[in-house]
Design a protein around this motif. Structure first.
Motif, PDB file in Angstrom:
ATOM      1  N   PHE A   7       0.859  -1.183   0.000  1.00 53.59           N
ATOM      2  CA  PHE A   7       0.000   0.000   0.000  1.00 53.59           C
ATOM      3  C   PHE A   7       0.891   1.226   0.000  1.00 53.59           C
ATOM      4  N   ILE A   8       0.522   2.212  -0.820  1.00 59.25           N
ATOM      5  CA  ILE A   8       1.403   3.340  -1.093  1.00 59.25           C
ATOM      6  C   ILE A   8       0.697   4.655  -0.789  1.00 59.25           C
ATOM      7  N   ARG A   9       1.448   5.553  -0.169  1.00 56.34           N
ATOM      8  CA  ARG A   9       0.981   6.915   0.092  1.00 56.34           C
ATOM      9  C   ARG A   9       1.799   7.834  -0.833  1.00 56.34           C
ATOM     10  N   VAL A  14       2.698  13.552  -7.616  1.00 59.58           N
ATOM     11  CA  VAL A  14       3.005  12.414  -8.485  1.00 59.58           C
ATOM     12  C   VAL A  14       1.847  12.231  -9.458  1.00 59.58           C
ATOM     13  N   SER A  15       2.167  12.258 -10.741  1.00 60.39           N
ATOM     14  CA  SER A  15       1.128  12.192 -11.774  1.00 60.39           C
ATOM     15  C   SER A  15       0.539  10.789 -11.907  1.00 60.39           C
ATOM     16  N   GLU A  16      -0.647  10.742 -12.480  1.00 60.83           N
ATOM     17  CA  GLU A  16      -1.275   9.452 -12.767  1.00 60.83           C
ATOM     18  C   GLU A  16      -0.417   8.648 -13.738  1.00 60.83           C
ATOM     19  N   ALA A  20       1.017   4.960 -13.118  1.00 68.92           N
ATOM     20  CA  ALA A  20       0.734   3.891 -14.083  1.00 68.92           C
ATOM     21  C   ALA A  20       2.010   3.210 -14.533  1.00 68.92           C
ATOM     22  N   THR A  21       3.071   3.977 -14.727  1.00 70.15           N
ATOM     23  CA  THR A  21       4.359   3.403 -15.122  1.00 70.15           C
ATOM     24  C   THR A  21       4.900   2.480 -14.036  1.00 70.15           C
ATOM     25  N   ILE A  22       4.830   2.925 -12.805  1.00 69.24           N
ATOM     26  CA  ILE A  22       5.296   2.101 -11.672  1.00 69.24           C
ATOM     27  C   ILE A  22       4.513   0.790 -11.610  1.00 69.24           C
ATOM     28  N   PHE A  23       3.197   0.882 -11.686  1.00 68.95           N
ATOM     29  CA  PHE A  23       2.376  -0.322 -11.602  1.00 68.95           C
ATOM     30  C   PHE A  23       2.602  -1.240 -12.800  1.00 68.95           C
ATOM     31  N   ALA A  24       2.835  -0.667 -13.973  1.00 72.46           N
ATOM     32  CA  ALA A  24       3.119  -1.484 -15.166  1.00 72.46           C
ATOM     33  C   ALA A  24       4.439  -2.220 -15.019  1.00 72.46           C
ATOM     34  N   GLU A  25       5.427  -1.570 -14.429  1.00 68.92           N
ATOM     35  CA  GLU A  25       6.725  -2.226 -14.215  1.00 68.92           C
ATOM     36  C   GLU A  25       6.587  -3.404 -13.260  1.00 68.92           C
ATOM     37  N   ILE A  26       5.841  -3.231 -12.195  1.00 73.63           N
ATOM     38  CA  ILE A  26       5.628  -4.342 -11.259  1.00 73.63           C
ATOM     39  C   ILE A  26       4.868  -5.463 -11.971  1.00 73.63           C
ATOM     40  N   ALA A  87      10.784   6.828  -3.890  1.00 75.77           N
ATOM     41  CA  ALA A  87      11.022   8.222  -4.286  1.00 75.77           C
ATOM     42  C   ALA A  87       9.719   8.978  -4.533  1.00 75.77           C
ATOM     43  N   ALA A  88       8.652   8.272  -4.890  1.00 74.16           N
ATOM     44  CA  ALA A  88       7.369   8.909  -5.220  1.00 74.16           C
ATOM     45  C   ALA A  88       6.432   9.029  -4.031  1.00 74.16           C
ATOM     46  N   THR A  89       6.831   8.513  -2.886  1.00 73.34           N
ATOM     47  CA  THR A  89       5.920   8.502  -1.740  1.00 73.34           C
ATOM     48  C   THR A  89       6.113   9.691  -0.826  1.00 73.34           C
TER      49      THR A  89
END
Length: 105
Positions: A7-9, A14-16, A20-26, A87-89
């Motif tokens: 779970f991320i805060r 941080v843009s959508e 989306a890029t982070i989630f796509a990489e995972i 870095a994005a949190t």
């Protein structure tokens, strides 16, 4: 089976697209890592206001076993994306909440 919940805060700026890029990489790790069974990504939709403590988005990965989860944790691409997440949190590592559950067969 191991259910790996993250779970991320995110920081407000941080843009959508970045999320989306982070989630796509995972998600892309599923194609290369044995025992990576499923991934679910999304925003919190609970009606219980405030209960998410600001961890409003995240993902859940199902692994065949602890060995598959551990291979994922040690994977260089996972670690690279993990650094992007931190870095994005809001608050760096404090902006990420990880919880693993063992799901009986």
């Amino acid at each position: 089976m191991i259910r790996h919940c993250v779970f991320i805060r995110f920081r407000p700026e941080v843009s959508e697209a970045e999320k989306a890029t982070i989630f796509a990489e995972i998600s892309a790790l599923k194609e290369r890592l044995s025992g990576f069974l499923a991934i679910h990504v999304g925003a919190n939709i609970s009606p219980e206001a405030g209960m998410d403590k600001g961890y409003a988005e995240g993902f859940i990965v199902d692994f065949a076993d602890a060995e598959a989860r551990d291979a994922y944790l040690g994977d260089p691409e996972h670690q690279k994306t993990g650094r992007k997440i931190v870095a994005a949190t809001d608050g760096g590592v404090q902006g990420v909440f990880v919880y693993d559950l063992e799901i009986p067969d």
